[in-house]
Scaffold this motif. Sequence first.
Motif, mmCIF file in Angstrom:
data_model
loop_
_atom_site.group_PDB
_atom_site.id
_atom_site.type_symbol
_atom_site.label_atom_id
_atom_site.label_comp_id
_atom_site.label_asym_id
_atom_site.label_seq_id
_atom_site.Cartn_x
_atom_site.Cartn_y
_atom_site.Cartn_z
ATOM 1 N N TRP A 162 1.021 -1.320 0.029
ATOM 2 C CA TRP A 162 -0.044 0.177 0.203
ATOM 3 C C TRP A 162 1.006 1.358 0.269
ATOM 4 C CZ3 TRP A 162 -1.983 -2.304 5.092
ATOM 5 C CH2 TRP A 162 -2.011 -1.632 6.178
ATOM 6 N N ALA A 163 2.313 1.212 0.571
ATOM 7 C CA ALA A 163 2.907 2.178 0.781
ATOM 8 C C ALA A 163 3.309 2.455 -1.224
ATOM 9 C CB ALA A 163 4.293 2.053 1.486
ATOM 10 N N ALA A 164 3.247 1.517 -1.600
ATOM 11 C CA ALA A 164 3.821 1.721 -3.412
ATOM 12 C C ALA A 164 3.000 2.149 -3.853
ATOM 13 C CB ALA A 164 4.137 0.508 -3.509
ATOM 14 N N GLY A 165 1.690 1.647 -3.482
ATOM 15 C CA GLY A 165 0.486 2.583 -4.317
ATOM 16 C C GLY A 165 0.597 4.777 -4.131
ATOM 17 N N GLU A 166 0.176 4.694 -1.908
ATOM 18 C CA GLU A 166 0.332 5.745 -1.979
ATOM 19 C C GLU A 166 1.255 7.066 -2.803
ATOM 20 O OE1 GLU A 166 1.500 5.698 1.637
ATOM 21 O OE2 GLU A 166 -1.019 5.323 2.348
ATOM 22 N N ALA A 167 3.104 5.938 -3.282
ATOM 23 C CA ALA A 167 3.832 6.533 -4.167
ATOM 24 C C ALA A 167 3.205 6.695 -5.628
ATOM 25 C CB ALA A 167 4.805 5.782 -3.576
ATOM 26 N N LEU A 168 3.173 6.136 -5.633
ATOM 27 C CA LEU A 168 2.335 5.840 -7.600
ATOM 28 C C LEU A 168 1.448 6.869 -7.465
ATOM 29 C CD1 LEU A 168 2.600 2.252 -8.271
ATOM 30 C CD2 LEU A 168 4.060 4.130 -9.093
ATOM 31 N N ALA A 169 0.626 7.236 -6.483
ATOM 32 C CA ALA A 169 -1.168 7.891 -6.800
ATOM 33 C C ALA A 169 0.301 8.886 -6.745
ATOM 34 C CB ALA A 169 -1.508 7.818 -5.632
ATOM 35 N N GLY A 170 1.209 9.510 -5.291
ATOM 36 C CA GLY A 170 1.659 10.846 -5.495
ATOM 37 C C GLY A 170 2.318 11.437 -6.834
ATOM 38 N N ILE A 171 3.270 10.533 -7.158
ATOM 39 C CA ILE A 171 3.926 10.665 -8.732
ATOM 40 C C ILE A 171 2.932 11.235 -9.713
ATOM 41 C CG2 ILE A 171 5.037 9.449 -10.728
ATOM 42 C CD1 ILE A 171 6.972 8.058 -8.401
ATOM 43 N N GLY A 172 1.569 10.757 -9.343
ATOM 44 C CA GLY A 172 0.328 11.056 -10.633
ATOM 45 C C GLY A 172 0.885 10.115 -12.501
ATOM 46 N N PRO A 173 0.496 10.975 -13.234
ATOM 47 C CA PRO A 173 0.866 10.689 -14.256
ATOM 48 C C PRO A 173 1.563 10.318 -14.885
ATOM 49 C CG PRO A 173 -0.895 13.052 -14.185
ATOM 50 C CD PRO A 173 -0.400 13.000 -12.872
ATOM 51 N N TYR A 187 -6.590 -1.529 2.407
ATOM 52 C CA TYR A 187 -6.254 -0.283 2.103
ATOM 53 C C TYR A 187 -5.426 -0.728 1.088
ATOM 54 C CZ TYR A 187 -4.137 4.049 3.176
ATOM 55 O OH TYR A 187 -3.480 4.895 2.749
ATOM 56 N N VAL A 188 -4.722 -1.724 -0.246
ATOM 57 C CA VAL A 188 -4.242 -2.387 -1.144
ATOM 58 C C VAL A 188 -4.722 -1.643 -2.367
ATOM 59 C CG1 VAL A 188 -2.701 -3.799 -2.393
ATOM 60 C CG2 VAL A 188 -2.282 -3.746 -0.075
ATOM 61 N N ARG A 189 -6.146 -2.439 -2.230
ATOM 62 C CA ARG A 189 -7.000 -1.807 -3.533
ATOM 63 C C ARG A 189 -7.551 -0.270 -3.110
ATOM 64 N NH1 ARG A 189 -9.220 -5.992 -0.343
ATOM 65 N NH2 ARG A 189 -11.377 -5.274 -0.001
ATOM 66 N N ILE A 190 -7.606 0.521 -2.064
ATOM 67 C CA ILE A 190 -7.918 2.097 -2.169
ATOM 68 C C ILE A 190 -6.584 2.493 -2.791
ATOM 69 C CG2 ILE A 190 -8.124 4.025 -0.509
ATOM 70 C CD1 ILE A 190 -9.429 2.008 1.070
ATOM 71 N N CYS A 191 -5.745 1.957 -1.884
ATOM 72 C CA CYS A 191 -4.495 2.991 -2.861
ATOM 73 C C CYS A 191 -4.165 2.912 -4.168
ATOM 74 C CB CYS A 191 -3.610 2.518 -1.816
ATOM 75 S SG CYS A 191 -3.232 3.082 -0.397
ATOM 76 N N ALA A 192 -4.620 0.953 -5.095
ATOM 77 C CA ALA A 192 -4.288 1.117 -5.991
ATOM 78 C C ALA A 192 -5.394 2.725 -6.853
ATOM 79 C CB ALA A 192 -4.775 -0.333 -6.440
ATOM 80 N N ALA A 193 -6.627 2.045 -6.278
ATOM 81 C CA ALA A 193 -7.896 2.554 -7.365
ATOM 82 C C ALA A 193 -7.437 3.939 -7.217
ATOM 83 C CB ALA A 193 -8.976 2.296 -6.471
ATOM 84 N N GLU A 194 -6.531 4.666 -5.898
ATOM 85 C CA GLU A 194 -5.956 6.284 -5.792
ATOM 86 C C GLU A 194 -5.124 6.433 -7.229
ATOM 87 O OE1 GLU A 194 -4.947 9.143 -2.903
ATOM 88 O OE2 GLU A 194 -4.306 7.449 -2.490
ATOM 89 N N ALA A 195 -4.548 5.678 -7.065
ATOM 90 C CA ALA A 195 -3.083 5.601 -7.838
ATOM 91 C C ALA A 195 -3.582 5.928 -9.297
ATOM 92 C CB ALA A 195 -2.181 4.579 -8.067
ATOM 93 N N LEU A 196 -4.740 5.097 -10.027
ATOM 94 C CA LEU A 196 -5.178 4.857 -10.727
ATOM 95 C C LEU A 196 -6.000 6.250 -11.652
ATOM 96 C CD1 LEU A 196 -6.139 1.203 -11.325
ATOM 97 C CD2 LEU A 196 -4.549 1.857 -12.786
#
Length: 293
Positions: free
Chosen positions: A216-227, A246-255
């Motif tokens: 989930w931290a990786a997902g948060e980081a990818l969300a922070g990086i954006g496009p 929470y991993v699923r939530i972070c993945a959706a946020e990153a996408l």
Amino acid sequence: MSRLKKPALAIIIVAGLSQAVALSQSPLPQTESLSRNPALVQDWADRVLASDSKVRATAEAALIQGAARSLPLLRRFLASDDESLHRETFEIIRQIGPPAVPLLVELLRHENVSFRRFVADASIDLAPDTESIQPALRRALRDEDSIVAGDAARALGALGERASPSVAALVSTLSHEDPYVRIYVAEALASIGPKAAAAVEDLARALGDRIPGVRWAAGEALAGIGPAAHLAVPPLIEALKDEFLYVRICAAEALGSIGPAAHTAREALTASANDPVLREQVEWALNRIAGIE
């Protein structure tokens, strides 16, 4: 034994207060004085460790107020074998704050792991004044002690995008054997945000880590990086099926943060909307991908 009369008791109290005042007004010894007269070091150490709380508090206050001028004396304290003095010195350094950063850099190389742990932890709360010591913090990412390495990552993360010069070092540490380190490295990259784009490939791999916190931290980081994280879309689609919410939530946020470049995730996101907990996040992500938000 006869009780003290009030006048005698008053004299004792006044004498104690006078001693505390005298200590507070004692000038901090200069470096040369410390070299010529080691007894000065012991005198101050005795004050810091005094059983009398007034004497102890007054000495600590004087050292904290002395800030950078106190560092030579504090170095001498840490050169002793007295662990109690070490603990008190660490607390004084922590309260001195930014002026103590030069000493912290020195201690980050200390052979005693407890010293290095203290420095790494203290550096977290000193951001952004630690921006200039990133080379030392990057070196600490390779420390043999996992707590030091993990807290060095936390200290870099506390700098936010100011830590962008440290992205490469963080990426190298993302594969650390200890999950404590991997989690905080990924969170540091999340704090850096778009300037951590060079970490996308490694973060995408981290989505498959065996530790949920890393995923989930990786997902948060990818969300922070954006496009710029568009290359991570396929593993993010897989992460939408992760067993941990929470991993699923972070993945959706990153996408959603990736936006239109994540168009291949629409079907997977739509299927994820069947989960009521994910529905709001998924709808936001689909709107971002469609360019509505």
